[in-house]
Write a protein that holds these residues in place. Structure first.
Motif, PDB file in Angstrom:
ATOM      1  N   LEU A 131       5.661   1.878 -15.563  1.00  0.00           N
ATOM      2  CA  LEU A 131       6.423   2.941 -14.889  1.00  0.00           C
ATOM      3  C   LEU A 131       7.001   3.954 -15.878  1.00  0.00           C
ATOM      4  N   THR A 132       7.413   3.483 -17.063  1.00  0.00           N
ATOM      5  CA  THR A 132       7.987   4.436 -18.031  1.00  0.00           C
ATOM      6  C   THR A 132       6.901   5.339 -18.620  1.00  0.00           C
ATOM      7  N   ARG A 133       5.637   4.852 -18.588  1.00  0.00           N
ATOM      8  CA  ARG A 133       4.535   5.707 -19.049  1.00  0.00           C
ATOM      9  C   ARG A 133       3.989   6.563 -17.916  1.00  0.00           C
ATOM     10  N   GLY A 134       4.287   6.162 -16.679  1.00  0.00           N
ATOM     11  CA  GLY A 134       3.719   6.860 -15.520  1.00  0.00           C
ATOM     12  C   GLY A 134       4.744   7.653 -14.755  1.00  0.00           C
ATOM     13  N   VAL A 135       5.006   7.232 -13.510  1.00  0.00           N
ATOM     14  CA  VAL A 135       5.800   8.029 -12.575  1.00  0.00           C
ATOM     15  C   VAL A 135       7.243   8.287 -13.048  1.00  0.00           C
ATOM     16  N   PHE A 136       7.810   7.388 -13.889  1.00  0.00           N
ATOM     17  CA  PHE A 136       9.205   7.577 -14.338  1.00  0.00           C
ATOM     18  C   PHE A 136       9.281   8.051 -15.795  1.00  0.00           C
ATOM     19  N   ASP A 157       0.820  -1.217   0.000  1.00  0.00           N
ATOM     20  CA  ASP A 157       0.000   0.000   0.000  1.00  0.00           C
ATOM     21  C   ASP A 157       0.856   1.271   0.000  1.00  0.00           C
ATOM     22  N   LYS A 158       2.167   1.105   0.271  1.00  0.00           N
ATOM     23  CA  LYS A 158       3.091   2.263   0.258  1.00  0.00           C
ATOM     24  C   LYS A 158       3.852   2.357  -1.071  1.00  0.00           C
ATOM     25  N   ALA A 159       3.478   1.510  -2.055  1.00  0.00           N
ATOM     26  CA  ALA A 159       4.249   1.435  -3.311  1.00  0.00           C
ATOM     27  C   ALA A 159       4.343   2.796  -4.018  1.00  0.00           C
ATOM     28  N   ALA A 160       3.217   3.526  -4.098  1.00  0.00           N
ATOM     29  CA  ALA A 160       3.227   4.818  -4.811  1.00  0.00           C
ATOM     30  C   ALA A 160       4.208   5.787  -4.154  1.00  0.00           C
ATOM     31  N   LYS A 161       4.231   5.770  -2.826  1.00  0.00           N
ATOM     32  CA  LYS A 161       5.143   6.635  -2.067  1.00  0.00           C
ATOM     33  C   LYS A 161       6.610   6.241  -2.342  1.00  0.00           C
ATOM     34  N   VAL A 162       6.840   4.914  -2.410  1.00  0.00           N
ATOM     35  CA  VAL A 162       8.196   4.404  -2.681  1.00  0.00           C
ATOM     36  C   VAL A 162       8.652   4.860  -4.066  1.00  0.00           C
ATOM     37  N   ARG A 193       7.699   7.486  -5.721  1.00  0.00           N
ATOM     38  CA  ARG A 193       8.001   8.932  -5.686  1.00  0.00           C
ATOM     39  C   ARG A 193       9.375   9.160  -5.066  1.00  0.00           C
ATOM     40  N   TYR A 194       9.681   8.374  -4.034  1.00  0.00           N
ATOM     41  CA  TYR A 194      10.996   8.488  -3.363  1.00  0.00           C
ATOM     42  C   TYR A 194      12.128   8.130  -4.348  1.00  0.00           C
ATOM     43  N   VAL A 195      11.899   7.079  -5.162  1.00  0.00           N
ATOM     44  CA  VAL A 195      12.895   6.676  -6.174  1.00  0.00           C
ATOM     45  C   VAL A 195      13.102   7.831  -7.157  1.00  0.00           C
ATOM     46  N   HIS A 196      11.990   8.423  -7.612  1.00  0.00           N
ATOM     47  CA  HIS A 196      12.039   9.538  -8.562  1.00  0.00           C
ATOM     48  C   HIS A 196      12.860  10.693  -7.973  1.00  0.00           C
ATOM     49  N   ASP A 197      12.595  11.040  -6.715  1.00  0.00           N
ATOM     50  CA  ASP A 197      13.308  12.156  -6.074  1.00  0.00           C
ATOM     51  C   ASP A 197      14.795  11.839  -5.908  1.00  0.00           C
ATOM     52  N   GLU A 198      15.113  10.588  -5.565  1.00  0.00           N
ATOM     53  CA  GLU A 198      16.514  10.170  -5.371  1.00  0.00           C
ATOM     54  C   GLU A 198      17.306  10.330  -6.668  1.00  0.00           C
ATOM     55  N   VAL A 199      16.676   9.964  -7.788  1.00  0.00           N
ATOM     56  CA  VAL A 199      17.341  10.100  -9.093  1.00  0.00           C
ATOM     57  C   VAL A 199      17.560  11.580  -9.405  1.00  0.00           C
ATOM     58  N   ALA A 205      12.612  -2.906   0.959  1.00  0.00           N
ATOM     59  CA  ALA A 205      12.039  -4.214   0.654  1.00  0.00           C
ATOM     60  C   ALA A 205      10.522  -4.048   0.653  1.00  0.00           C
ATOM     61  N   LEU A 206       9.902  -4.260  -0.508  1.00  0.00           N
ATOM     62  CA  LEU A 206       8.454  -4.047  -0.665  1.00  0.00           C
ATOM     63  C   LEU A 206       7.750  -5.405  -0.631  1.00  0.00           C
ATOM     64  N   ALA A 207       6.902  -5.609   0.368  1.00  0.00           N
ATOM     65  CA  ALA A 207       6.246  -6.914   0.537  1.00  0.00           C
ATOM     66  C   ALA A 207       4.764  -6.820   0.187  1.00  0.00           C
TER      67      ALA A 207
END
Length: 503
Positions: free
Chosen positions: A359-364, A315-320, A322-328, A445-447
């Motif tokens: 992901l390439t069409r969406g958040v990334f 349920d936190k995947a979308a937040k994760v 966004r965090y990846v996007h910001d880190e890049v 780690a996303l479960a």
């Protein structure tokens, strides 16, 4: 307490359902129990507080109490471990009695020049282990040594020092690794440092064109190639060595006994160095690898950053993301690991190809995303990995094909999809892909539900612990040795009742 036996349709057909097997075992205990012969002498048995063998079998089938089951299991476990130790030490005795045909002089100019040409300082552990290996190589019996250590502790450079030492003594070296990605990286990293000290290296994998494979094999057979890097392609019949003196096997538990044996047989009693990517629990090392001398590297090279590890639910995947996007955007690079290549009819899991499209069409959509998996052509895969290493790809979506050996110091973030499906040792090994440079790194780690109690424990332990040796022990407790290292693969008998972590 009544025993319930496993049954199959075939057994039931001939009257051997659970009840039928009970009738048989009852008859055996009633009429034949006086024929049990116990191989363990009575004084030893009493000294170890073990019950007689016949009693142990009876207690496992027809216990009076729950406690009796454990009494019976403990005795049978002892017998299993005794047999295992006998086989291991018989094997060691055979090896120790062998006299090898080749010999080593004291380390000379090539070893010194190679060590001095390294762009980093060896750690104390690396120097110590190299010294152990060199001492072993100079003995009259062939070396049989296991090198293990923390993820990223620099085991390969020690193996290459051993390879240079063998080359210095006019011997050839076979370096076998389980995947093309890994062996290509080893070859790319070490070809030039070896050439600088006059040592020719070559690469042999199944994906090379047939003509190129033949050409490399001919050069190995003629002795023109001193260090042959390769996958299992090295064990094929068309490959022969002029004077094979040292066999190095990386990720050794990924090869079967037969594969390792076929490579070893290409020389006359060559020396053997096997490596594992993650530490081996002490109990497992002493039982399964008791016929090998063991070298351990505990310390990491200086400058390695500690890796922050957290686990989150889906349920936190979308937040994760966004965090990846910001880190890049902050200048980092990220790995995202998936359990499957494509959508499966049987498993409801995230897969790397679908994720790449989404992901390439969406958040990334505004980032450079690369895709790597085991079914890609080697050339395609190498191009993506090279682009990632050179900073031309921001996020690498991959299966666990990058589990070992991929080295990108600028990667600061790793996301593991369906982390609940991975073992502790594998999670720790994946974590070793980041934290290799100057910047601090994070692993998420996303479960996904359902998360079993064991999976939850595993993820909590993974997030809280960094030490690979502690993780290896915990993995042994949680999963047992068979699943961890493939006991049957190692040629040892399967342990049915013994628990290595406890017995």
């Amino acid at each position: 307490i009544i025993p319930v036996y496993p049954q199959t349709a075939e057994l039931t057909k001939i009257g051997l359902n659970s009840k039928g097997i009970r009738r048989l075992t009852s008859f055996i205990f009633e009429h034949l129990s006086d024929r049990w012969t116990d191989p363990l002498p009575e004084p030893e048995r009493e000294n170890l507080s073990l019950c007689p063998l016949g009693d142990a079998v009876r207690k496992l089938h027809y216990p009076e109490t729950r406690e009796e089951i454990e009494v019976g299991r403990r005795r049978m476990a002892f017998d299993e471990l005794l047999l295992l130790q006998y086989l291991v030490y018989r094997n060691k005795g055979k090896k120790d009695a062998t006299v090898k045909k080749h010999s080593y002089a004291a380390p000379g100019d090539k070893v010194s020049a190679f060590a001095e040409g390294l762009t980093f300082q060896l750690t104390q552990d690396q120097r110590q282990v190299a010294s152990e290996i060199f001492t072993d190589l100079r003995k009259t019996r062939p070396m049989s040594r296991l090198l293990h250590g923390e993820v990223g502790s620099g085991k390969t450079v020690v193996a290459m020092l051993a390879a240079v030492y063998a080359a210095e003594n006019n011997l050839q070296v076979a370096f076998m690794a389980p995947t093309e990605i890994l062996v290509e990286q080893h070859f790319r990293n070490w070809q030039k440092p070896l050439a600088r000290v006059g040592i020719q290296a070559a690469l042999l994998t199944s994906s090379l064109r047939a003509a190129k494979r033949r050409e490399v094999a001919e050069r190995i057979a003629a002795g023109e190639v001193t260090v042959a890097f390769g996958t299992h392609a090295l064990i094929y019949d068309y490959v022969s060595f002029q004077r094979l003196g040292l066999v190095i096997i990386d990720e050794q538990h990924r090869f079967g006994v037969e594969q390792r044996g076929r490579l070893y047989a290409k020389g006359e009693d060559p020396d053997l160095l096997v490596m594992t990517a993650t530490p081996i629990p002490r109990t497992l090392a002493l039982t399964l690898y008791g016929d090998l001398d063991i070298s351990t590297i505990r310390t990491l090279p200086p400058g390695r950053q500690p890796v922050r590890t957290v686990w989150r639910t889906e349920d936190k995947a979308a937040k994760v993301y966004r965090y990846v996007h910001d880190e890049v955007k902050r200048g980092g690079q990220a790995y995202m690991i998936y359990p499957l290549i494509e959508k499966s009819d049987y498993l409801d899991l995230q897969n790397v190809e679908e994720a790449f499209d989404t992901l390439t069409r969406g958040v990334f959509h505004d980032l450079r995303v690369g895709l790597v998996h085991g079914r890609m052509k080697a050339k395609e895969r190498d191009a993506v990995l090279t682009a990632f290493r050179e900073g031309k790809v921001d996020i690498l979506l991959s299966t666990t094909v990058i589990e070992v050996g991929i080295d990108n110091p600028n990667a600061t973030l790793l996301v593991i999809q369906h982390a609940e499906r991975f073992g502790l040792a594998q999670l720790h090994q994946l974590r070793g892909r980041v934290g290799r440079g100057e910047k601090p790194a994070t692993v998420i780690a996303l479960a996904y539900q359902p998360i079993s109690e064991v999976a939850r424990k595993r993820l909590e332990y993974f997030a809280a612990h960094r030490d690979g040796f502690e993780i290896a022990e915990a993995d042994l407790e949680l999963r047992g040795p068979g699943e961890m290292f493939g006991v049957r693969q190692s040629g040892a008998p399967e342990l049915r009742l013994a628990r290595l972590g406890k017995d």
